[in-house]
Design a protein around this motif. Structure first.
Motif, PDB file in Angstrom:
ATOM      1  N   LEU A 158     -12.529  18.290  42.645  1.00 34.49           N
ATOM      2  CA  LEU A 158     -13.954  18.112  41.869  1.00 34.49           C
ATOM      3  C   LEU A 158     -14.021  18.751  40.488  1.00 34.49           C
ATOM      4  O   LEU A 158     -14.108  18.086  39.591  1.00 34.49           O
ATOM      5  N   PHE A 159     -13.691  19.959  40.598  1.00 35.37           N
ATOM      6  CA  PHE A 159     -13.623  20.724  39.368  1.00 35.37           C
ATOM      7  C   PHE A 159     -12.520  20.147  38.362  1.00 35.37           C
ATOM      8  O   PHE A 159     -12.999  19.823  37.190  1.00 35.37           O
ATOM      9  N   MET A 160     -11.433  19.698  38.799  1.00 36.48           N
ATOM     10  CA  MET A 160     -10.381  19.294  37.894  1.00 36.48           C
ATOM     11  C   MET A 160     -10.908  17.798  37.481  1.00 36.48           C
ATOM     12  O   MET A 160     -10.197  17.645  36.322  1.00 36.48           O
ATOM     13  N   ALA A 161     -11.483  17.120  38.193  1.00 34.50           N
ATOM     14  CA  ALA A 161     -11.724  15.742  37.976  1.00 34.50           C
ATOM     15  C   ALA A 161     -12.814  15.727  36.730  1.00 34.50           C
ATOM     16  O   ALA A 161     -12.673  15.267  35.765  1.00 34.50           O
ATOM     17  N   PHE A 162     -13.735  16.789  36.918  1.00 30.24           N
ATOM     18  CA  PHE A 162     -14.836  17.047  35.831  1.00 30.24           C
ATOM     19  C   PHE A 162     -14.138  17.660  34.639  1.00 30.24           C
ATOM     20  O   PHE A 162     -14.698  17.261  33.348  1.00 30.24           O
ATOM     21  N   TYR A 163     -13.262  18.438  34.740  1.00 35.37           N
ATOM     22  CA  TYR A 163     -12.825  18.947  33.649  1.00 35.37           C
ATOM     23  C   TYR A 163     -11.791  18.199  32.804  1.00 35.37           C
ATOM     24  O   TYR A 163     -11.876  18.200  31.541  1.00 35.37           O
ATOM     25  N   SER A 164     -11.031  17.499  33.462  1.00 34.63           N
ATOM     26  CA  SER A 164     -10.302  16.373  32.852  1.00 34.63           C
ATOM     27  C   SER A 164     -10.871  15.488  31.762  1.00 34.63           C
ATOM     28  O   SER A 164     -10.516  14.705  30.778  1.00 34.63           O
ATOM     29  N   ARG A 165     -12.263  14.904  32.483  1.00 35.06           N
ATOM     30  CA  ARG A 165     -13.138  14.074  31.768  1.00 35.06           C
ATOM     31  C   ARG A 165     -13.370  14.591  30.357  1.00 35.06           C
ATOM     32  O   ARG A 165     -13.645  14.130  29.371  1.00 35.06           O
ATOM     33  N   TRP A 166     -14.131  15.849  30.904  1.00 34.26           N
ATOM     34  CA  TRP A 166     -14.633  16.655  29.647  1.00 34.26           C
ATOM     35  C   TRP A 166     -13.543  16.867  28.698  1.00 34.26           C
ATOM     36  O   TRP A 166     -13.910  16.651  27.396  1.00 34.26           O
ATOM     37  N   LYS A 167     -12.530  17.230  28.929  1.00 35.82           N
ATOM     38  CA  LYS A 167     -11.252  17.671  27.898  1.00 35.82           C
ATOM     39  C   LYS A 167     -10.962  16.341  27.188  1.00 35.82           C
ATOM     40  O   LYS A 167     -10.870  16.438  25.992  1.00 35.82           O
ATOM     41  N   GLU A 168     -10.651  15.338  27.849  1.00 35.55           N
ATOM     42  CA  GLU A 168     -10.502  13.802  26.998  1.00 35.55           C
ATOM     43  C   GLU A 168     -11.708  13.422  25.967  1.00 35.55           C
ATOM     44  O   GLU A 168     -11.400  13.070  24.985  1.00 35.55           O
ATOM     45  N   GLU A 169     -12.911  13.684  26.541  1.00 35.55           N
ATOM     46  CA  GLU A 169     -13.856  13.503  25.581  1.00 35.55           C
ATOM     47  C   GLU A 169     -13.934  14.564  24.480  1.00 35.55           C
ATOM     48  O   GLU A 169     -14.326  13.981  23.260  1.00 35.55           O
ATOM     49  N   LYS A 170     -13.678  15.927  24.705  1.00 37.91           N
ATOM     50  CA  LYS A 170     -13.392  16.460  23.533  1.00 37.91           C
ATOM     51  C   LYS A 170     -12.353  16.257  22.681  1.00 37.91           C
ATOM     52  O   LYS A 170     -12.473  16.232  21.199  1.00 37.91           O
ATOM     53  N   LYS A 171     -11.373  15.735  23.266  1.00 37.31           N
ATOM     54  CA  LYS A 171     -10.161  15.414  22.466  1.00 37.31           C
ATOM     55  C   LYS A 171     -10.434  14.299  21.380  1.00 37.31           C
ATOM     56  O   LYS A 171     -10.043  14.063  20.269  1.00 37.31           O
ATOM     57  N   LYS A 172     -11.372  13.328  21.987  1.00 34.80           N
ATOM     58  CA  LYS A 172     -11.686  12.159  21.275  1.00 34.80           C
ATOM     59  C   LYS A 172     -12.629  12.465  20.119  1.00 34.80           C
ATOM     60  O   LYS A 172     -12.324  12.048  18.978  1.00 34.80           O
ATOM     61  N   LYS A 173     -13.616  13.252  20.363  1.00 34.16           N
ATOM     62  CA  LYS A 173     -14.230  13.866  19.291  1.00 34.16           C
ATOM     63  C   LYS A 173     -13.728  14.499  18.252  1.00 34.16           C
ATOM     64  O   LYS A 173     -13.822  14.404  17.042  1.00 34.16           O
ATOM     65  N   LYS A 174     -12.621  15.463  18.702  1.00 28.87           N
ATOM     66  CA  LYS A 174     -11.941  16.080  17.963  1.00 28.87           C
ATOM     67  C   LYS A 174     -11.162  15.159  16.771  1.00 28.87           C
ATOM     68  O   LYS A 174     -10.787  15.541  15.565  1.00 28.87           O
ATOM     69  N   LEU A 175     -10.569  14.321  17.178  1.00 28.89           N
ATOM     70  CA  LEU A 175      -9.820  13.254  16.579  1.00 28.89           C
ATOM     71  C   LEU A 175     -10.620  12.471  15.523  1.00 28.89           C
ATOM     72  O   LEU A 175     -10.392  12.421  14.385  1.00 28.89           O
ATOM     73  N   GLU A 176     -11.918  12.367  15.893  1.00 27.15           N
ATOM     74  CA  GLU A 176     -13.064  11.669  14.928  1.00 27.15           C
ATOM     75  C   GLU A 176     -13.145  12.535  13.983  1.00 27.15           C
ATOM     76  O   GLU A 176     -13.218  12.267  12.812  1.00 27.15           O
ATOM     77  N   GLN A 177     -13.603  13.653  14.337  1.00 26.58           N
ATOM     78  CA  GLN A 177     -13.983  14.674  13.349  1.00 26.58           C
ATOM     79  C   GLN A 177     -13.004  15.238  12.314  1.00 26.58           C
ATOM     80  O   GLN A 177     -13.266  15.268  11.259  1.00 26.58           O
ATOM     81  N   LYS A 178     -11.565  15.145  12.596  1.00 23.12           N
ATOM     82  CA  LYS A 178     -10.301  15.604  11.947  1.00 23.12           C
ATOM     83  C   LYS A 178     -10.242  14.109  10.821  1.00 23.12           C
ATOM     84  O   LYS A 178     -10.156  14.528   9.702  1.00 23.12           O
ATOM     85  N   PHE A 179     -10.537  12.999  11.412  1.00 20.58           N
ATOM     86  CA  PHE A 179     -10.229  11.832  10.358  1.00 20.58           C
ATOM     87  C   PHE A 179     -11.538  11.942   9.369  1.00 20.58           C
ATOM     88  O   PHE A 179     -11.168  11.656   8.288  1.00 20.58           O
ATOM     89  N   VAL A 180     -12.579  12.127   9.895  1.00 22.90           N
ATOM     90  CA  VAL A 180     -13.878  12.045   8.944  1.00 22.90           C
ATOM     91  C   VAL A 180     -13.705  13.022   8.042  1.00 22.90           C
ATOM     92  O   VAL A 180     -13.910  13.089   6.912  1.00 22.90           O
ATOM     93  N   ARG A 181     -13.123  14.439   8.441  1.00 26.36           N
ATOM     94  CA  ARG A 181     -12.904  15.728   7.416  1.00 26.36           C
ATOM     95  C   ARG A 181     -11.920  15.014   6.321  1.00 26.36           C
ATOM     96  O   ARG A 181     -12.026  15.458   5.258  1.00 26.36           O
ATOM     97  N   ILE A 182     -10.649  14.771   6.784  1.00 25.90           N
ATOM     98  CA  ILE A 182      -9.636  14.602   5.816  1.00 25.90           C
ATOM     99  C   ILE A 182      -9.917  13.572   4.888  1.00 25.90           C
ATOM    100  O   ILE A 182      -9.392  13.485   3.501  1.00 25.90           O
ATOM    101  N   PHE A 183     -10.533  12.539   5.306  1.00 27.27           N
ATOM    102  CA  PHE A 183     -10.733  11.097   4.458  1.00 27.27           C
ATOM    103  C   PHE A 183     -12.052  11.150   3.795  1.00 27.27           C
ATOM    104  O   PHE A 183     -12.485  10.295   3.263  1.00 27.27           O
ATOM    105  N   GLU A 184     -12.968  12.234   3.880  1.00 25.04           N
ATOM    106  CA  GLU A 184     -14.269  12.545   3.430  1.00 25.04           C
ATOM    107  C   GLU A 184     -15.226  11.323   3.792  1.00 25.04           C
ATOM    108  O   GLU A 184     -15.614  10.727   2.715  1.00 25.04           O
ATOM    109  N   ILE A 185     -15.435  11.070   4.906  1.00 22.18           N
ATOM    110  CA  ILE A 185     -16.120   9.788   5.272  1.00 22.18           C
ATOM    111  C   ILE A 185     -17.634  10.086   5.489  1.00 22.18           C
ATOM    112  O   ILE A 185     -17.806  11.156   6.249  1.00 22.18           O
ATOM    113  N   LYS A 186     -18.522   9.538   4.914  1.00 24.67           N
ATOM    114  CA  LYS A 186     -19.780   9.997   5.162  1.00 24.67           C
ATOM    115  C   LYS A 186     -20.661   8.870   5.787  1.00 24.67           C
ATOM    116  O   LYS A 186     -20.470   7.519   5.887  1.00 24.67           O
TER     117      LYS A 186
END
Length: 156
Positions: free
Chosen positions: A128-156
């Motif tokens: 159960l811990f691994m199931a919740f951790y893996s979902r949390w980690k994938e959502e964190k990666k998704k958010k990090k990808l979007e933040q990196k894209f917004v930062r590099i291409f200066e999107i507002k």
């Protein structure tokens, strides 16, 4: 959404920050040792109006891709993008495989290892811990990808 960059600056940043290749073909698993300079932050394809980018990392690949299109309207760069799963099967597998594994382990303990009730509790808590951790980690990666894209291409 709009970008502070001009159309030519946006395309230049796409070229400078993107390793060319199909995101669906490699699923984020790209080169280990840089051959032609430093490793670029994104991996994907782009042309004069569209782009499809994912993280260029072998250590921490993601199931998500930033897809979108861009155009210049009245000297303002308009960027329409979305963060989507790269492969629907991967996303379904990452979400439901822990549930299937928990069910399989419980059926095993129920029918074949009746004397190991404490072990089944520990195994279930771990899964159960691994199931919740893996979902949390994938959502964190998704958010990090979007933040990196917004930062590099200066999107507002």
């Amino acid at each position: 959404m709009t970008s502070k960059l001009s159309l030519s600056e946006f395309r230049t940043r796409l070229q400078n920050n993107t390793e060319i290749g199909a995101p669906k073909a490699t699923l984020g698993q790209v080169r280990v040792f840089p051959v032609s300079g430093a490793i670029k932050p994104f991996y994907g394809l782009f042309d004069d109006k569209t782009f499809s980018l994912t993280v260029n990392s072998i250590v921490s690949p993601t199931f998500y891709v930033v897809k979108g299109k861009y155009e210049s309207i009245n000297n303002t760069l308009k960027v329409d993008y979305s963060v989507e799963p790269n492969n629907k099967f991967q996303l379904i597998w990452s979400r439901f495989s822990p549930i299937v594994i928990i069910l399989a382990i419980n059926i095993f303990f129920l029918f074949f290892a009746k004397g190991l009730r404490r072990a089944s509790t520990i195994v279930n808590l771990f899964l159960l811990f691994m199931a919740f951790y893996s979902r949390w980690k994938e959502e964190k990666k998704k958010k990090k990808l979007e933040q990196k894209f917004v930062r590099i291409f200066e999107i507002k």
